[in-house]
Design a protein around this motif. Structure first.
Motif, PDB file in Angstrom:
ATOM      1  N   ILE A   9       0.843  -1.207   0.000  1.00  0.00           N
ATOM      2  CA  ILE A   9       0.000   0.000   0.000  1.00  0.00           C
ATOM      3  C   ILE A   9       0.876   1.254   0.000  1.00  0.00           C
ATOM      4  O   ILE A   9       0.605   2.213  -0.729  1.00  0.00           O
ATOM      5  CB  ILE A   9      -0.962  -0.022   1.201  1.00  0.00           C
ATOM      6  CG1 ILE A   9      -1.984  -1.140   1.015  1.00  0.00           C
ATOM      7  CG2 ILE A   9      -1.664   1.326   1.362  1.00  0.00           C
ATOM      8  CD1 ILE A   9      -2.835  -1.405   2.223  1.00  0.00           C
ATOM      9  N   ALA A  10       1.949   1.247   0.792  1.00  0.00           N
ATOM     10  CA  ALA A  10       2.857   2.398   0.832  1.00  0.00           C
ATOM     11  C   ALA A  10       3.547   2.600  -0.508  1.00  0.00           C
ATOM     12  O   ALA A  10       3.730   3.740  -0.953  1.00  0.00           O
ATOM     13  CB  ALA A  10       3.887   2.204   1.940  1.00  0.00           C
ATOM     14  N   ALA A  11       3.923   1.511  -1.181  1.00  0.00           N
ATOM     15  CA  ALA A  11       4.555   1.627  -2.492  1.00  0.00           C
ATOM     16  C   ALA A  11       3.579   2.213  -3.508  1.00  0.00           C
ATOM     17  O   ALA A  11       3.957   3.045  -4.341  1.00  0.00           O
ATOM     18  CB  ALA A  11       5.058   0.262  -2.953  1.00  0.00           C
ATOM     19  N   ALA A  12       2.336   1.778  -3.452  1.00  0.00           N
ATOM     20  CA  ALA A  12       1.328   2.318  -4.366  1.00  0.00           C
ATOM     21  C   ALA A  12       1.119   3.805  -4.121  1.00  0.00           C
ATOM     22  O   ALA A  12       1.016   4.600  -5.071  1.00  0.00           O
ATOM     23  CB  ALA A  12       0.019   1.560  -4.206  1.00  0.00           C
ATOM     24  N   LEU A  13       1.053   4.195  -2.874  1.00  0.00           N
ATOM     25  CA  LEU A  13       0.900   5.621  -2.551  1.00  0.00           C
ATOM     26  C   LEU A  13       2.128   6.418  -2.982  1.00  0.00           C
ATOM     27  O   LEU A  13       2.005   7.547  -3.470  1.00  0.00           O
ATOM     28  CB  LEU A  13       0.648   5.801  -1.061  1.00  0.00           C
ATOM     29  CG  LEU A  13      -0.749   5.450  -0.573  1.00  0.00           C
ATOM     30  CD1 LEU A  13      -0.803   5.505   0.950  1.00  0.00           C
ATOM     31  CD2 LEU A  13      -1.766   6.384  -1.171  1.00  0.00           C
TER      32      LEU A  13
END
Length: 79
Positions: A9-13
């Motif tokens: 999720i952090a990578a996508a953000l």
């Protein structure tokens, strides 16, 4: 939530937010450059050179976001 899911999720953000700002900036810069060339066609060379340099700087911000996303996905320091 486990750490791997949070990292995805952090990578996508990271990549999403890193692409929004430079995308808007590149659109504005290109539009202003075209308007400047339309007003002063004799200054096309200087305007184009400056535009390409600023586009490269803006694109580097997106690449930094990509690097952060790749680190979070493949070399996660939190695992």
């Amino acid at each position: 939530m486990d750490i791997n899911a949070a990292s995805v999720i952090a990578a996508a953000l990271a990549i999403g937010l890193a692409a929004i700002g430079p995308g808007i900036g590149q659109g504005n810069a290109s539009g202003q450059a075209v308007a400047g060339i339309a007003r002063q066609p004799e200054a096309e060379g200087k305007i184009r050179g400056t535009l390409l340099l600023t586009l490269a700087f803006m694109e580097s911000l997106t690449i930094y976001g990509l690097v952060v996303a790749l680190v979070l996905l493949f070399a996660n320091p939190f695992v």
